[in-house]
Design an enzyme around this catalytic site. Structure first.
Site, PDB file in Angstrom:
ATOM      1  N   GLU A 141      -5.529  -8.374  -0.497  1.00 35.14           N
ATOM      2  CA  GLU A 141      -6.057  -8.125   0.734  1.00 35.14           C
ATOM      3  C   GLU A 141      -7.717  -7.731   0.199  1.00 35.14           C
ATOM      4  O   GLU A 141      -8.103  -6.985  -0.129  1.00 35.14           O
ATOM      5  CB  GLU A 141      -5.578  -6.865   1.389  1.00 35.14           C
ATOM      6  CG  GLU A 141      -4.303  -7.072   2.199  1.00 35.14           C
ATOM      7  CD  GLU A 141      -3.750  -5.894   3.012  1.00 35.14           C
ATOM      8  OE1 GLU A 141      -4.811  -5.437   3.444  1.00 35.14           O
ATOM      9  OE2 GLU A 141      -2.723  -5.559   3.042  1.00 35.14           O
TER      10      GLU A 141
ATOM     11  N   GLU B 151       0.750  -1.291   0.192  1.00 37.31           N
ATOM     12  CA  GLU B 151      -0.031  -0.132   0.222  1.00 37.31           C
ATOM     13  C   GLU B 151       0.953   1.222   0.091  1.00 37.31           C
ATOM     14  O   GLU B 151       0.515   2.124   0.827  1.00 37.31           O
ATOM     15  CB  GLU B 151      -0.903   0.009   1.186  1.00 37.31           C
ATOM     16  CG  GLU B 151      -1.939  -1.142   1.114  1.00 37.31           C
ATOM     17  CD  GLU B 151      -3.314  -0.887   1.991  1.00 37.31           C
ATOM     18  OE1 GLU B 151      -3.274  -0.273   3.212  1.00 37.31           O
ATOM     19  OE2 GLU B 151      -4.099  -1.837   1.842  1.00 37.31           O
TER      20      GLU B 151
HETATM   21  O1  AHR Z   1      -5.285  -6.026   6.844  1.00 35.82           O
HETATM   22  C1  AHR Z   1      -5.033  -4.976   7.653  1.00 35.82           C
HETATM   23  C2  AHR Z   1      -4.369  -3.594   6.924  1.00 35.82           C
HETATM   24  O2  AHR Z   1      -5.144  -3.167   5.870  1.00 35.82           O
HETATM   25  C3  AHR Z   1      -3.056  -4.020   6.499  1.00 35.82           C
HETATM   26  O3  AHR Z   1      -2.047  -3.954   6.984  1.00 35.82           O
HETATM   27  C4  AHR Z   1      -2.938  -2.918   5.251  1.00 35.82           C
HETATM   28  O4  AHR Z   1      -2.332  -3.294   4.445  1.00 35.82           O
HETATM   29  C5  AHR Z   1      -4.251  -2.535   5.081  1.00 35.82           C
HETATM   30  O5  AHR Z   1      -4.637  -1.408   5.189  1.00 35.82           O
END
Ligand code: AHR
Length: 498
Positions: A291, A172
């Protein structure tokens, strides 16, 4: 009022890459400490790995797990987590404002993942680290021996290289919350230069570049375009992240969010193909949705956490029946785009926005979302078939044309089984479904699994771990090559045929 579906073995979206059913473990909250690793727990093995947690994970057949972060990785020095444990430093962990004791690191995770039957997707730090550490960690993990870093691994008791194949170039990096946040051009450059040296050390690895943190980012999709302009010929995948919530308690809309996930996938695919055209490239960029999940229940509680604790409870969403339906719809969305989405990670796996919960020193249990994830991973292997679906639809204030039926079929040629995954989004009525399996001839219903509950807010907890659990009393029946079923209101269904 009825839904119809045509399933044909020749209408193939794509063979499904099993890595679509990946997951994620971050050094965050109780994911590692008190989750997968808890020396002294009655279920811990000699390395401190909790066997109760391992067996819940083994049943999911998780093919790959992203590690060690997440936001955590952007401040992480991988060298803190190797070598004798009593010499490892405790550090201030700035992403989640905790103390990281470094008692679990690269080698422990590789050992643990072997025990869990899964591969490693290692994320490197491109927040505070750069090209030098990118090459060092690949050399430590994957080079056989005869060099400083590979010999160090051997001296730590790992003679054979770990052969980690899949690597994420940071996490990210478009987000202002990220340690070492970068502009798209800054990130594009450092990702390219890191990719080059990593592949010079080990040409067999595959790399994932960071896409946007979500599609609400102001820099999206310009971020993707700029990053790919730099990295296109150096990486195999571009990442997508997305979390969904029901803050307004508007379940009808919440269940429709998977349509937004599909839009997101389509527009990132289009951006990849635009850069492909611009570069006159022959290479197709694949997507890693590394994610995705429901995440909102714990938001308020997390604001009250005292900083600088070791492994406090963080992001501990307790998932409801309706969350399981959303996860089911999101899984179907991923399958519908399995021609481009080759990897995806349910974020996360244990305690932190996770299908598996534990008590420190106590039991482990499956949350509601565990079940659709398990069904998709276990039965969703083979070819994803084009879902030709007719369904009544509904509108909400935010989203229009949401089909009551969300569905896809997967054909496993080896076992000869066809599996239909279906969510009935109708919150008040059952949905009659008719499936025409024309090319398969007469089919037999092996099983019709249903996850449902009168209370959409029902959850599984330590004291009631089995409140939301699938049953196999679904009423799917076959008449030659036609399958009919009445899908209960607000239900997740797995109809297995042969
Ligand atoms: O999964 C939780 C968080 O969400 C992670 O650390 C991050 O990459 C995202 O914003």
């Amino acid at each position: 009022y009825k839904a119809k579906m045509i399933v044909d073995k020749d209408f193939i979206i794509s063979p499904i890459d099993e890595r679509l059913y990946g997951s994620f473990i971050e050094h965050l909250g109780r994911a590692v400490y008190g989750g997968i690793y808890e020396p002294g727990h009655p279920e811990a093995d000699e390395q401190g790995f909790r066997k109760d947690v391992l067996s819940l994970i083994q049943a999911l057949r998780v093919p790959i797990i992203r590690y060690p972060g997440g936001n955590f990785v952007s401040g992480y020095d991988w060298k803190d987590g190797i070598g004798p444990k009593d010499q490892r430093p405790s550090r201030l962990e700035l992403a989640w404002r905790t103390i990281e004791p470094n008692q679990f690191g690269l080698n422990e995770f590789v050992d643990w993942s072997r025990a869990a039957g899964t591969d490693v997707m290692w994320a490197i730090n491109l927040g505070t680290h750069g090209v030098e550490e990118a090459r060092n960690v690949v050399e430590y993990a994957n080079h056989p021996s005869g060099s400083y870093w590979s010999d160090l691994r051997v001296s730590h008791g790992y003679k054979n290289p770990h052969a980690i194949k899949t690597w994420c170039l940071g996490n990210e990096m478009d987000g202002p919350w990220q340690i070492g946040h970068k502009t798209a051009a800054e990130y594009g450059r450092i990702a390219t230069e890191s990719a080059k040296v990593m592949k010079w050390v080990d040409p067999t690895i595959e790399l994932v570049a960071c896409g946007s943190s979500n599609r609400e980012m102001i820099t999206y999709p310009e971020w993707e375009s700029t990053v790919l302009d730099h990295t296109y010929e150096h990486v195999e995948f571009l990442s997508l992240h997305s979390y969904y919530g029901n803050h307004q308690n508007d379940t009808a809309t919440f269940l429709g969010r998977s349509l937004e996930m599909e839009d997101f996938i389509r527009s990132v695919t289009a951006t990849c193909d635009y850069i492909k055209a611009k570069k006159r490239s022959k290479k197709t960029m694949y997507l890693s949705f590394d994610e995705w999940n429901v995440w909102f229940h714990s938001n308020e509680a997390d604001k009250k956490i005292e900083p600088w604790q070791i492994a406090p409870p963080q992001l501990e969403d307790i998932y409801t029946m309706e969350d399981a339906l959303v996860v089911g719809c999101l899984l179907i969305a991923l399958l519908k785009h399995s021609d481009r989405v080759k990897m995806a990670c349910l974020a996360q796996l244990v305690n932190v926005i996770a299908p598996i919960m534990t008590e420190n020193g106590g039991q482990a249990w499956a949350q509601t979302i565990y079940y659709p994830y398990m069904h998709a991973s276990v039965y969703g292997r083979g070819n994803a078939l084009v879902p030709i679906v007719q369904s009544p639809k509904y509108d909400t204030k935010d989203i229009t044309d949401i089909p009551y039926l969300e569905s896809i079929a997967v054909y496993n040629e080896e076992s000869g089984e066809v599996t239909i995954f279906a969510v009935n989004r109708d919150l008040t009525n059952p949905l009659p479904l008719e499936v025409d399996l024309r090319s398969f001839g007469a089919c037999k219903v092996l099983e019709h699994i249903v996850l449902e509950n009168e209370n959409l807010k029902a959850v599984n907890t330590a004291s009631g771990p089995n409140r939301v659990k699938p049953h196999t009393l679904g009423n799917a029946k076959s008449d030659g090559s036609t399958i009919s079923a009445n899908l209960s209101k607000a239900s997740w269904n797995v109809i297995r045929l042969s």
